[in-house]
Design an enzyme around this catalytic site. Structure first.
Site, PDB file in Angstrom:
ATOM      1  N   ASP A  37       0.817  -1.217   0.000  1.00  0.00           N
ATOM      2  CA  ASP A  37       0.000   0.000   0.000  1.00  0.00           C
ATOM      3  C   ASP A  37       0.849   1.264   0.000  1.00  0.00           C
ATOM      4  OD1 ASP A  37      -2.384  -1.287  -0.012  1.00  0.00           O
ATOM      5  OD2 ASP A  37      -2.626  -1.271   2.172  1.00  0.00           O
TER       6      ASP A  37
ATOM      7  N   TYR B 222       6.642 -10.288   6.782  1.00  0.00           N
ATOM      8  CA  TYR B 222       6.437  -8.853   6.984  1.00  0.00           C
ATOM      9  C   TYR B 222       7.000  -8.457   8.343  1.00  0.00           C
ATOM     10  CZ  TYR B 222       3.297  -7.911   3.042  1.00  0.00           C
ATOM     11  OH  TYR B 222       2.772  -7.710   1.802  1.00  0.00           O
TER      12      TYR B 222
END
Lengths: 248, 248
Positions: free
Chosen positions: A53, A111
């Site tokens: 994003d 992540y």
């Protein structure tokens, strides 16, 4: 035609995410423009391991593309780096079998999420951390991370906008790194897939558990209720880093 | 009226330097705007320990001002922080005798300069380092730093635009920090004063010495010739941090 697989780092601060969008600065858009320069205008489609994003960073995003030519892998890396702005850097390059696809061949990803603690954000970390100013009980967070490891239905942890029907994912490892505590905490999540905003919703929920706003085993309940309205919060994009992508 | 002395950190990337300039974003301008909000419009002039250039950072810049009121020191710090953007942070606040002036009372300062090494700049450090891609002989740099310590005429190390007549300064300590070598080098300079761009010209010259582009004792010659044309290079603003300001 040659298929290349490249590893790329980027500071996502300036970008509207990885995926190309008309009239907006994106990672995919910048890379495709550079490739079009190298091919003298022939379009080359870049495939990422997945989207990131706006404001999200990458330490080891992976891309692939079909290139109309056969440069050595290291020459492709150097040519692309010479055309990149300073906030995007290719760190590895390989030539792959012609059927390789950086999106479909993904096996798992790691992540990392960085949280700055204390009353104020360090001015130098504002774009590279989320900020949480309240006291935390790290033992409660560690207990919640043990609930997170394993295979669960993550419907409660997907932001609207996700398009994938199957919400079941497996988290192989979920860890709390306290090396720079009490200035900073880092979470790492190694899993076979992540839904839209899943890591950011998980981190915000874990911080609520650590600050006694939720019961310590609330993740178990959230997996069962399958309701995004129950996990209301999302940690900011600035703290999130795509650290590593694993392939077969 | 109360005189406050505050310590402030800032990421200088977005700013046209410390000193107020019409129509440009500056550190002094942002702080004075915040103070004007607190006084309901009465102008308060902010005095810095010295200027920093566009893109230069501060870990411990010091300012002072006369405030028409008598808030406790900690309340002044919190009020200002609540009005600052995320890239400026006040870290200390004191009430001072009425004749204190953050510029004239300076005894000495420490500047730090960070250099990223290797072929490419780390995308996350591009705004917080200078970049030097060539091999370096650290022992030659250390020898040159020993030439630098002491009292010298720094005419050769001042950019045009400086207004101070006396070019003699004393460097108490000049050090090379190799904690993150070979990814990064840090220089620290503790001195009683610094001319315009002096640290950046010194660093660029030291890197030339370390990469065999200048003789190892060339600083001695440059102090004597008093000619800026001989030290032609200036390291980028992004690597420079005002680390600490000392007062009587």
């Amino acid at each position: 035609m040659t298929v290349y697989k490249l590893t790329v780092q980027y500071d996502g601060t300036r970008y509207h995410g990885f995926q190309k969008q008309p009239h907006l600065l994106t990672i995919q858009g910048v890379i495709e423009q550079a490739l079009a320069k190298m091919t003298k205008g022939q379009a080359v489609e870049v495939i990422g391991s997945g989207r990131t994003d706006a404001g999200v960073h990458a330490l080891g995003q992976v891309i692939s593309f079909n290139y109309p030519g056969n440069l050595p892998a290291i020459s492709m890396l150097r040519a692309l780096n010479s055309l990149m702005p300073l906030d995007i850097l290719f760190t590895d390059s390989q030539i792959m079998p012609v059927d390789f696809n950086a999106r479909f061949a993904v096996v798992s990803k790691i992540y990392e999420y960085r949280v700055a603690l204390g009353r104020y954000t360090n001015p130098f970390l504002r774009n590279y951390t989320g900020h949480f100013p309240y006291p935390l009980d790290l033992e409660k967070i560690r207990q919640a991370l043990r609930d997170l490891e394993g295979t669960h239905n993550f419907t409660s942890f997907e932001a609207s906008g996700g398009v994938i029907k199957n919400k079941v994912r497996t988290i192989y490892q979920a860890e709390l790194v306290t090396e720079n505590y009490p200035q900073e905490l880092r979470f790492t999540f190694h899993g076979n897939g992540f839904l839209y905003n899943m890591v950011r919703i998980l981190v915000a929920t874990l911080l609520e558990i650590g600050s006694d706003r939720r019961p310590v085993h609330d993740l178990q309940r959230l997996f069962e209720v399958e309701d995004r309205q129950q996990a209301r919060v999302t940690a900011p994009a600035s703290g999130l880093f795509l650290q590593k992508v694993f392939y077969e």
